[in-house]
Design an enzyme around this catalytic site. Structure first.
Site, PDB file in Angstrom:
ATOM      1  N   ASP A  64       0.843  -1.178  -0.120  1.00 40.03           N
ATOM      2  CA  ASP A  64       0.020   0.154   0.123  1.00 40.03           C
ATOM      3  C   ASP A  64       0.914   1.029  -0.104  1.00 40.03           C
ATOM      4  O   ASP A  64       1.892   1.199   0.761  1.00 40.03           O
ATOM      5  CB  ASP A  64      -1.052   0.147   1.164  1.00 40.03           C
ATOM      6  CG  ASP A  64      -1.565  -1.289   1.628  1.00 40.03           C
ATOM      7  OD1 ASP A  64      -2.002  -1.833   0.756  1.00 40.03           O
ATOM      8  OD2 ASP A  64      -1.653  -1.713   2.603  1.00 40.03           O
ATOM      9  N   ARG A  99     -13.867   0.573  -2.039  1.00 45.34           N
ATOM     10  CA  ARG A  99     -13.174   0.784  -0.887  1.00 45.34           C
ATOM     11  C   ARG A  99     -12.817   2.311  -0.518  1.00 45.34           C
ATOM     12  O   ARG A  99     -11.722   2.552  -0.583  1.00 45.34           O
ATOM     13  CB  ARG A  99     -11.999  -0.046  -0.888  1.00 45.34           C
ATOM     14  CG  ARG A  99     -12.408  -1.478  -1.159  1.00 45.34           C
ATOM     15  CD  ARG A  99     -10.994  -2.379  -0.716  1.00 45.34           C
ATOM     16  NE  ARG A  99     -11.100  -3.739  -0.930  1.00 45.34           N
ATOM     17  CZ  ARG A  99     -10.169  -4.725  -0.625  1.00 45.34           C
ATOM     18  NH1 ARG A  99      -9.193  -4.393  -0.343  1.00 45.34           N
ATOM     19  NH2 ARG A  99     -10.534  -6.010  -1.013  1.00 45.34           N
TER      20      ARG A  99
END
Length: 470
Positions: free
Chosen positions: A230, A321
């Protein structure tokens, strides 16, 4: 790897010294870390702290990051090697401020030479062609994870890349972009793991690609390629303020990736994931552009804590998301969503509340593209809650929860929660968000004093050419 499916300001510190600190890491040589002080130090910005009442991260003693750092622990860095050393310099736990000047390419060696995926794989025995031959579902099957020489080689190559592009951010640290320099990190992952009191501000965070995604034939009915990194990952982190950053896959978008075994070869994971019992987090005034799995709150249905505030963020070209929330107490207010497809990223849903998550969503504003419906803005598993009010769609009052429930009677989102937000600094009506956030959200708009100036870039990209990973 992500599965599919409040504050007391302290007195401003005056710095009295200026100099250059050189930190030597074993086997890596000396890299100068510029220490700014006195008149040269941007005390108003780099020494800034989360304002009182500004979301969950303002709970208790609040979030101050490296504000208490003295002159010897204020670093200005412009290379990968210098950033890595600044994050580990000196005694553990001591406050530090790291000022990022310009764009740092994480996939480089210690001399700054760009590294490609082939460079990371060199000597491991890994090749994508060999990996595809070894784990083709027609011969390997779909009931078990890859194992054996090529999977071991993939793991070794992935570990070599991680050693270059994963940066662990310790407690009591501020990582902040120097205004006016196009500051940021391309291809790098900032990980805050089991650390308290961290600030990440004013950074372009782009193109975090995993050169070596893993094939998982058991992920869903058709399998999936899963990547590991990420742009920012909070794992067991507490009191974290993520502010005025710009997240994007640019310039390497998913649409350019091939498909293998009938699934997209996915080299991007999350933009900002908040997992593993992370708690007391405020995410404000960021932009999220051109990304699929944008923000995961909760690593599994059995995660804990996860008290998170998201406000005044902009989501454009985001597939899903934004966020996907599990378990926790999430306050989602004054965010702007644009569902129009961008760079091949087609909207699926914005907010997903599942695994008992209790979300309070108020005064958010959606721009709805002609191909989408209000009922498609939310998703859930029938156990999550969203208590919504004051939301707008195209400038008009709307109730996304009611629209979703009418279209999905078998897994309705609950409409009440057991808690009431009290840390809601800046809560305002949704009508003015498009104009306000065009000028005030994202990296590049903060000045040295901490105020905002020019509009943020709509599609952030690295400021210099690079060759890898590829």
């Amino acid at each position: 790897m992500s599965p599919s499916p409040h504050r007391r300001p302290t007195a401003r510190r005056r710095l009295a010294l200026a100099g250059v600190a050189t930190v030597v890491a074993a086997g890596l040589g000396a890299v100068p870390l510029i220490v700014t002080a006195g008149a040269a130090a941007p005390a108003g910005l780099a020494h800034g702290a989360l304002p009182a009442g500004d979301g969950w991260a303002a709970s208790g003693a609040g979030t101050t990051g490296g504000r208490a750092a003295d002159a010897s622990r204020v670093f200005t860095v412009s290379t990968r090697a210098a950033l890595a050393k600044a994050l580990t310099a000196g005694p553990a736990g001591a406050p530090r401020i790291i000022r990022v000047k310009g764009m740092i390419d994480a996939n480089t060696d210690d001399s700054g030479t760009p590294l490609t995926c082939s460079d990371h794989a060199a000597g491991t025995g890994y090749s994508l062609d060999a990996y595809l031959r070894a784990y083709d579902p027609s011969s390997w099957g779909r009931a078990k994870l890859p194992a054996g020489p090529q999977e071991n080689a993939r793991g070794a190559a992935q570990a070599r890349q991680a050693a270059r592009m994963v940066f662990t951010v310790p407690a009591r640290t501020t990582v902040i972009g120097v205004p006016g320099t196009g500051a940021g990190i391309t291809g790098g992952s900032l990980v805050v793991k089991n650390a308290d009191n961290v600030i990440i501000r004013n950074l372009l965070l782009t193109d975090v690609r995993d050169c070596f995604p893993q094939w998982d034939p058991t992920d869903g009915s058709t399998g999936n390629w899963n990547s590991a990194y990420d742009a920012v990952s909070l794992r067991g982190a507490t009191h974290v303020w993520v502010d005025h950053n710009s997240f994007s896959d640019s310039p390497h978008h998913d649409a350019a990736s091939p498909s293998h075994f009938g699934r997209k070869y996915q080299v991007h994971d999350g933009a900002l994931d908040i997992t593993n019992a992370s708690d007391l987090v405020t995410v404000g005034y960021n932009t999220f552009d051109n990304h699929d799995k944008t923000m995961l709150i909760g690593s599994s249905d059995k995660d804990t804590k996860l008290r998170v505030t998201l406000h005044h963020n902009v989501f454009r070209g985001v597939v899903q998301r934004a966020p996907l929330a599990r378990v926790g107490r999430i306050h989602l207010y004054d965010n702007l969503y644009d569902t129009a497809e961008r760079a091949g990223y087609a909207h699926s849903y914005s907010l997903n509340s599942r695994a008992g998550a209790q979300v309070v969503a108020e005064n958010n504003h959606w721009r709805l593209s002609p191909d989408r419906k209000v009922s498609q803005l939310l998703d859930g598993d029938g156990t999550g809650a969203v208590a919504g009010r004051g939301d707008l769609v195209d400038g008009k009052p709307a109730d996304p929860v009611a629209a979703y429930n009418a279209a999905n009677p078998g897994k309705k989102i609950k409409t009440s929660v057991s808690w009431k937000p009290t840390l809601s600094a800046g809560l305002e009506p949704a009508a003015g968000l498009p104009a306000k956030l065009a000028a005030k959200a994202g990296a590049g708009v903060l000045t040295e004093s901490g105020s905002t100036s020019a509009p943020a870039p709509s599609a952030p990209a690295p400021v210099r050419a690079r060759t890898g990973p590829s």
